[in-house]
Scaffold this active site. Structure first.
Site, PDB file in Angstrom:
ATOM      1  N   LYS A  20       2.929  -7.264  -2.291  1.00 10.31           N
ATOM      2  CA  LYS A  20       1.750  -6.128  -1.589  1.00 10.31           C
ATOM      3  C   LYS A  20       0.517  -5.970  -2.029  1.00 10.31           C
ATOM      4  O   LYS A  20       0.801  -5.405  -3.090  1.00 10.31           O
ATOM      5  CB  LYS A  20       2.762  -4.427  -0.547  1.00 10.31           C
ATOM      6  CG  LYS A  20       2.676  -3.785  -1.584  1.00 10.31           C
ATOM      7  CD  LYS A  20       2.049  -2.785  -2.238  1.00 10.31           C
ATOM      8  CE  LYS A  20       2.467  -1.788  -3.065  1.00 10.31           C
ATOM      9  NZ  LYS A  20       1.725  -1.329  -4.500  1.00 10.31           N
ATOM     10  N   PRO A  45       4.870 -10.121 -10.809  1.00 15.16           N
ATOM     11  CA  PRO A  45       4.761  -9.996 -12.041  1.00 15.16           C
ATOM     12  C   PRO A  45       5.617  -8.814 -12.402  1.00 15.16           C
ATOM     13  O   PRO A  45       4.932  -7.922 -11.502  1.00 15.16           O
ATOM     14  CB  PRO A  45       3.656  -9.652 -12.517  1.00 15.16           C
ATOM     15  CG  PRO A  45       3.200 -10.171 -12.139  1.00 15.16           C
ATOM     16  CD  PRO A  45       3.559 -11.080 -10.558  1.00 15.16           C
ATOM     17  N   ALA A  94       2.778  -3.951 -12.102  1.00 14.03           N
ATOM     18  CA  ALA A  94       1.394  -4.905 -12.146  1.00 14.03           C
ATOM     19  C   ALA A  94       1.123  -4.254 -10.480  1.00 14.03           C
ATOM     20  O   ALA A  94      -0.006  -4.903 -10.251  1.00 14.03           O
ATOM     21  CB  ALA A  94       1.740  -5.873 -10.846  1.00 14.03           C
ATOM     22  N   GLY A  95       1.811  -3.452  -9.368  1.00 14.66           N
ATOM     23  CA  GLY A  95       1.421  -2.411  -9.038  1.00 14.66           C
ATOM     24  C   GLY A  95       1.608  -3.391  -7.637  1.00 14.66           C
ATOM     25  O   GLY A  95       0.841  -3.028  -6.232  1.00 14.66           O
ATOM     26  N   GLY A 126       6.969  -5.742  -6.821  1.00 16.68           N
ATOM     27  CA  GLY A 126       7.629  -6.847  -6.632  1.00 16.68           C
ATOM     28  C   GLY A 126       9.425  -6.322  -6.755  1.00 16.68           C
ATOM     29  O   GLY A 126      10.303  -6.906  -5.257  1.00 16.68           O
ATOM     30  N   SER A 172      10.041  -2.842  -4.657  1.00 19.19           N
ATOM     31  CA  SER A 172      10.570  -2.577  -4.297  1.00 19.19           C
ATOM     32  C   SER A 172      11.247  -3.554  -3.370  1.00 19.19           C
ATOM     33  O   SER A 172      12.155  -3.474  -2.317  1.00 19.19           O
ATOM     34  CB  SER A 172       9.219  -1.988  -3.871  1.00 19.19           C
ATOM     35  OG  SER A 172       9.023  -1.069  -4.588  1.00 19.19           O
ATOM     36  N   SER A 173      10.024  -4.824  -3.091  1.00 22.85           N
ATOM     37  CA  SER A 173      10.071  -6.100  -1.955  1.00 22.85           C
ATOM     38  C   SER A 173      11.202  -6.700  -2.435  1.00 22.85           C
ATOM     39  O   SER A 173      12.890  -7.036  -1.489  1.00 22.85           O
ATOM     40  CB  SER A 173       8.981  -7.077  -2.582  1.00 22.85           C
ATOM     41  OG  SER A 173       8.900  -7.545  -1.089  1.00 22.85           O
ATOM     42  N   ASP A 232       8.312   2.286  -2.194  1.00 23.36           N
ATOM     43  CA  ASP A 232       7.583   1.437  -1.297  1.00 23.36           C
ATOM     44  C   ASP A 232       8.559   0.863  -0.442  1.00 23.36           C
ATOM     45  O   ASP A 232       8.063  -0.798   0.528  1.00 23.36           O
ATOM     46  CB  ASP A 232       7.314   0.435  -2.620  1.00 23.36           C
ATOM     47  CG  ASP A 232       5.473   1.358  -3.038  1.00 23.36           C
ATOM     48  OD1 ASP A 232       5.133   2.483  -2.483  1.00 23.36           O
ATOM     49  OD2 ASP A 232       4.996   0.814  -4.112  1.00 23.36           O
TER      50      ASP A 232
HETATM   51  O1  C5P Z   1       9.916   5.631  -5.350  1.00 22.83           O
HETATM   52  P1  C5P Z   1       9.298   5.442  -6.843  1.00 22.83           P
HETATM   53  O2  C5P Z   1      10.320   5.095  -7.521  1.00 22.83           O
HETATM   54  O3  C5P Z   1       8.661   3.861  -6.059  1.00 22.83           O
HETATM   55  O4  C5P Z   1       8.361   5.830  -7.826  1.00 22.83           O
HETATM   56  C1  C5P Z   1       8.376   6.022  -8.836  1.00 22.83           C
HETATM   57  C2  C5P Z   1       8.228   6.874  -9.640  1.00 22.83           C
HETATM   58  O5  C5P Z   1       6.226   7.356  -9.307  1.00 22.83           O
HETATM   59  C3  C5P Z   1       7.733   8.019  -9.168  1.00 22.83           C
HETATM   60  O6  C5P Z   1       8.880   8.776  -9.758  1.00 22.83           O
HETATM   61  C4  C5P Z   1       7.036   9.173  -9.164  1.00 22.83           C
HETATM   62  O7  C5P Z   1       6.978   9.744 -10.657  1.00 22.83           O
HETATM   63  C5  C5P Z   1       6.134   8.538  -9.109  1.00 22.83           C
HETATM   64  N1  C5P Z   1       5.454   9.192  -7.786  1.00 22.83           N
HETATM   65  C6  C5P Z   1       4.918   9.273  -7.642  1.00 22.83           C
HETATM   66  N2  C5P Z   1       4.265  10.062  -6.092  1.00 22.83           N
HETATM   67  C7  C5P Z   1       4.596   9.042  -5.579  1.00 22.83           C
HETATM   68  C8  C5P Z   1       5.902   7.539  -5.476  1.00 22.83           C
HETATM   69  C9  C5P Z   1       5.612   7.729  -6.557  1.00 22.83           C
HETATM   70  O8  C5P Z   1       4.179  10.324  -7.871  1.00 22.83           O
HETATM   71  N3  C5P Z   1       4.685   9.067  -3.465  1.00 22.83           N
END
Ligand code: C5P
Length: 291
Positions: free
Chosen positions: A13, A102, A105-106, A109, A111-112, A144
Site C-alpha cells: 500500500k 522491502p 519501508a512504509g 508488506g 501486514s499485507s 494495517d
Molecule cells: O499495529 P502495528 O504492529 O502495525 O504497529 C507497530 C507500532 O507502530 C506499534 O507498536 C506502535 O508503536 C506504532 N503505532 C502507533 N499507532 C498506530 C499504529 C502503530 O503508535 N495507530
C-alpha cells in the site's frame, strides 16, 4: 480437503495522506489515513499438506528473504495460527513467500502478507469465517492488516488504522516510489512525534481520488510522520527534497517511511519521473499504480 497449491498476490500500500489525531491510552496513536492498494506485490503460494503444521519458506529477493523471520514473530505464521485457533481446523499448510516488498519501508508488506494468508486460508478451507471475523483477527494482529482484508482499491482508515471505509478512485493513479538503504522502525518514528496544534483533513485527497484528478492529488498529499521520520533518517530526508527538486513537484513519505513518492499523470509521465529519480541513486525505485 483437496491437496491444492494456489498462488495469492500480497500487495503493497501507499499512504497518500496520514494525520495523527492524538496519542491513545493504549500507547497507539489515533490516525486518519488514506491508503491505496498498489500493483507491487509479494507472491504467496499456499498448499494443503498431510502434516498438521504450518510451514513457511521464504524466497524472492535474496537480500530481503534472509531478513524475513521464520519464527513466531513472523506475521504470516501468527495469522495462520490465529486462523487455526478461530476455526479449530488443524489442517497442515505449506506456505512459500516470494518476498519483493522491502521491509521498514512504509509499504505494509508484512501486514499485507498476514491479510493475504487470512484470506487465502479462509478461501482454501471453504470460507469458515465471515468477513467481520477475519477483520477481528486482523485487528488483533496489527493496525494495517484490516485494509488488506477489506480487499479494496482505496480507503480512509481511522482508529489505530484498523477501521476501514473503502471507496473507489475514479481513475488509475501512478507513482514513482523510492527509498534509501535504511528503513524506518515504526515505533521509533511515532516515538519521535512532537505534540501538534493544527490538524489536516483527508478530504482533499479523497476528493482528488474520487474525481480522478492528478493535479488535485499532488497538491494534497500529506504525512504528519514526515518530520519525526526525517529526524531519524537523514538520508531519507535528503531523498525527499531531491525528489521534489528533480521531479518539480511535491513528494511525500508513505506510512512511517522510508519510502517516498511523487504522483504522476500517467504511465509515460511516471516512466520519465523514474529516470529523474534514478539519477539520485536510491537503494530502490520503481513505478507503481493503484490496483
Ligand atoms: O499495529 P502495528 O504492529 O502495525 O504497529 C507497530 C507500532 O507502530 C506499534 O507498536 C506502535 O508503536 C506504532 N503505532 C502507533 N499507532 C498506530 C499504529 C502503530 O503508535 N495507530
Amino acid at each position: 480437503m483437496p491437496n491444492t497449491a494456489q498462488i495469492f498476490s500480497s500487495p503493497a500500500k501507499l499512504n497518500l495522506f496520514l494525520e495523527v489525531k492524538g496519542r491513545r491510552d493504549d500507547g497507539f496513536h489515533e490516525l486518519e489515513t488514506v491508503m491505496v492498494r498498489t500493483n507491487f506485490c509479494d507472491q504467496i503460494q499456499v498448499s494443503v499438506d498431510s502434516h498438521s503444521d504450518v510451514r513457511l519458506t521464504v524466497t524472492g529477493d535474496p537480500e530481503l528473504a534472509v531478513r524475513v523471520p521464520t519464527d513466531e514473530s513472523n506475521l504470516i505464521l501468527r495469522a495462520a495460527t490465529a486462523f487455526r485457533n478461530a476455526t479449530g481446523l488443524d489442517t497442515g499448510w505449506d506456505i512459500q513467500l516470494a518476498k519483493l516488498i522491502p521491509m521498514e519501508a512504509g509499504l505494509a508488506g508484512g501486514s499485507s502478507n498476514a491479510a493475504t494468508i487470512l484470506l487465502a486460508l479462509n478461501q482454501l478451507a471453504s470460507r469458515p469465517l465471515m468477513k467481520n471475523q477475519l477483520h477481528e483477527l486482523a485487528a488483533s494482529l496489527g493496525s494495517d492488516i484490516n485494509f488488506f482484508v477489506e480487499d479494496c482499491e482505496a480507503a480512509v482508515c481511522t482508529g489505530r488504522g484498523e477501521q476501514v471505509a473503502s471507496f473507489s478512485p475514479a481513475a488509475t493513479f501512478y507513482f514513482v516510489v523510492a527509498r534509501p538503504a535504511a528503513g524506518n522502525a515504526t515505533p521509533a518514528v511515532f516515538g519521535q512525534l512532537q505534540p501538534m496544534s493544527d490538524r489536516v483533513s483527508s478530504e482533499n485527497v479523497v476528493a482528488a481520488l474520487k474525481a480522478g484528478s492528478f493535479g488535485q492529488l499532488e497538491n494534497s498529499i500529506f504525512n504528519r510522520l514526515t518530520e519525526p521520520a526525517s529526524q531519524l533518517n537523514a538520508e531519507m530526508a535528503d531523498l525527499l527534497l531531491q525528489m521534489e527538486s528533480v521531479c518539480g513537484r511535491p513528494a511525500a513519505m508513505s506510512g512511517s517511511g522510508s519510502t517516498c513518492f511523487v504522483c504522476c499523470k500517467n504511465q509515460a509521465d511516471a516512466d520519465a519521473m523514474l529516470c529523474k529519480v534514478q539519477v539520485l541513486n536510491p537503494a530502490f525505485a520503481m513505478v507503481v499504480r493503484t490496483a
